[in-house]
Motif scaffolding. Structure first.
Motif, mmCIF file in Angstrom:
data_model
loop_
_atom_site.group_PDB
_atom_site.id
_atom_site.type_symbol
_atom_site.label_atom_id
_atom_site.label_comp_id
_atom_site.label_asym_id
_atom_site.label_seq_id
_atom_site.Cartn_x
_atom_site.Cartn_y
_atom_site.Cartn_z
ATOM 1 N N GLU A 23 0.840 -1.214 0.000
ATOM 2 C CA GLU A 23 0.000 0.000 0.000
ATOM 3 C C GLU A 23 0.873 1.261 0.000
ATOM 4 O O GLU A 23 0.551 2.251 -0.651
ATOM 5 N N LYS A 24 1.971 1.219 0.742
ATOM 6 C CA LYS A 24 2.857 2.403 0.804
ATOM 7 C C LYS A 24 3.506 2.653 -0.562
ATOM 8 O O LYS A 24 3.639 3.803 -0.989
ATOM 9 N N THR A 27 0.886 4.194 -2.665
ATOM 10 C CA THR A 27 0.703 5.601 -2.270
ATOM 11 C C THR A 27 1.813 6.467 -2.850
ATOM 12 O O THR A 27 1.572 7.560 -3.378
ATOM 13 N N GLU A 30 1.377 6.957 -6.581
ATOM 14 C CA GLU A 30 0.302 7.914 -6.850
ATOM 15 C C GLU A 30 0.757 9.341 -6.517
ATOM 16 O O GLU A 30 0.503 10.277 -7.267
ATOM 17 N N ALA A 31 1.458 9.461 -5.398
ATOM 18 C CA ALA A 31 1.927 10.784 -4.959
ATOM 19 C C ALA A 31 2.862 11.420 -5.982
ATOM 20 O O ALA A 31 2.880 12.645 -6.149
ATOM 21 N N GLU A 183 7.889 15.514 -1.937
ATOM 22 C CA GLU A 183 6.917 14.523 -1.449
ATOM 23 C C GLU A 183 7.623 13.633 -0.446
ATOM 24 O O GLU A 183 8.865 13.537 -0.437
ATOM 25 N N VAL A 185 6.687 9.697 1.766
ATOM 26 C CA VAL A 185 5.780 8.682 2.319
ATOM 27 C C VAL A 185 6.582 7.957 3.398
ATOM 28 O O VAL A 185 7.700 7.490 3.146
#
Ligand SMILES: C[S@@+](CC[C@H](N)C(=O)[O-])C[C@H]1O[C@@H](n2cnc3c(N)ncnc32)[C@H](O)[C@@H]1O
Length: 248
Positions: A23-24, A27, A30-31, A183, A185
């Motif tokens: 999932e990370k 993410t 997508e980011a 960005e 994460v």
């Protein structure tokens, strides 16, 4: 050429060799607002999960270089499994000094910054493969809380407290190199548990299958000590994240 055998044993069942979950990585992809056909270079690509899933989900193409023969083979198999073998290639080799023939839109080193001698050296190396306006990704640990002693830092797998920074200082360090952090994460404790605790069952199974291997004593000792070491040290003190940076 290969990495120390202990990693090829303890992480043989991992798809992701760091505290990120699938999932990370999704993410992060997508980011970054990845455009189809973006070229991605990944130094220390492990078993290729980032490149393979981004090729499937965002249509990127990519090259990964990793020193583990096992992980490189697993990466190729994963590319076939996800139907992206025509978009991503994996090279088994030393990524130190590796510069892409064709410039890329994203140049990454996700959890292996020793390849460039540290964060600054790795950014410098990745920048040589990057097209103008491209993004560099750095996966790196940081201290969630400053260890109270050098002993605790060593218990986290660091050589010393000075090996890592607190998050605000790590972020500021990119600025000192004349890069904007655009960005990030961050992993969490669940992700750390997936990365670290998954090694324990792998070690247990390996011991059952290889009781007379020369390495069995070392693996046995590690399985006995790791769960407590991890819970007392890494889980409490160490954070990890991927930082996207662009030159100013
Ligand atoms: C912490 S893992 C991260 C792997 C991958 N980026 C991921 O997220 O799953 C570090 C990786 O660096 C690789 N590695 C270590 N030294 C290397 C080197 N000199 N050149 C290329 N890969 C290296 C290891 O085999 C391992 O796969």
């Amino acid at each position: 050429m290969d990495i120390p055998r202990i990693f090829n044993i303890t992480e043989s069942a991992h798809r992701i060799h760091n505290p990120f979950t699938p999932e990370k990585f999704a993410t992060l992809g997508e980011a970054l607002r990845l455009e189809p056909e973006t070229r991605v270079l990944d130094l220390g690509s492990g078993s290729g999960e980032m490149l393979c899933t981004w090729a499937r989900d965002y249509g990127i193409s990519g090259t990964g270089i990793d020193m583990s023969q096992l992980f490189s083979e697993q990466a190729k198999l994963r590319a076939e499994q996800l139907g992206v073998a025509d978009r991503v290639e994996f090279i088994h080799g030393d990524a130190a000094g590796y510069v892409a023939d064709e410039k890329v839109g994203v140049a990454a080193c996700v959890g292996a910054t020793w390849i460039g001698g540290g964060v600054a050296g790795t950014i410098e190396l990745l920048a040589k493969s990057l097209r103008t306006g491209g993004i560099i990704l750095i996966g790196e640990p940081y201290w969630l809380r400053l260890p109270p002693s050098e002993e605790v830092a060593k218990g986290c797998g660091a050589g010393s407290i000075s090996d890592f920074l607190m998050l605000p200082d790590l972020i500021a360090s990119f600025g000192d190199l004349d890069y904007d952090v655009v960005e990030m994460v961050l992993a969490n404790q669940d992700g750390w548990d997936r990365y670290e605790a998954a090694k324990w069952l792998t070690m247990r199974r390996w011991l059952e299958e290889n009781p007379h291997d020369d390495f069995a004593k070392e693996v046995r000792a590690k399985l006995t000590s790791e769960p407590k070491r991890y819970a007392a040290h890494t889980r409490e003190y160490l954070g990890w994240g991927v930082f996207a940076v662009m030159g100013r």
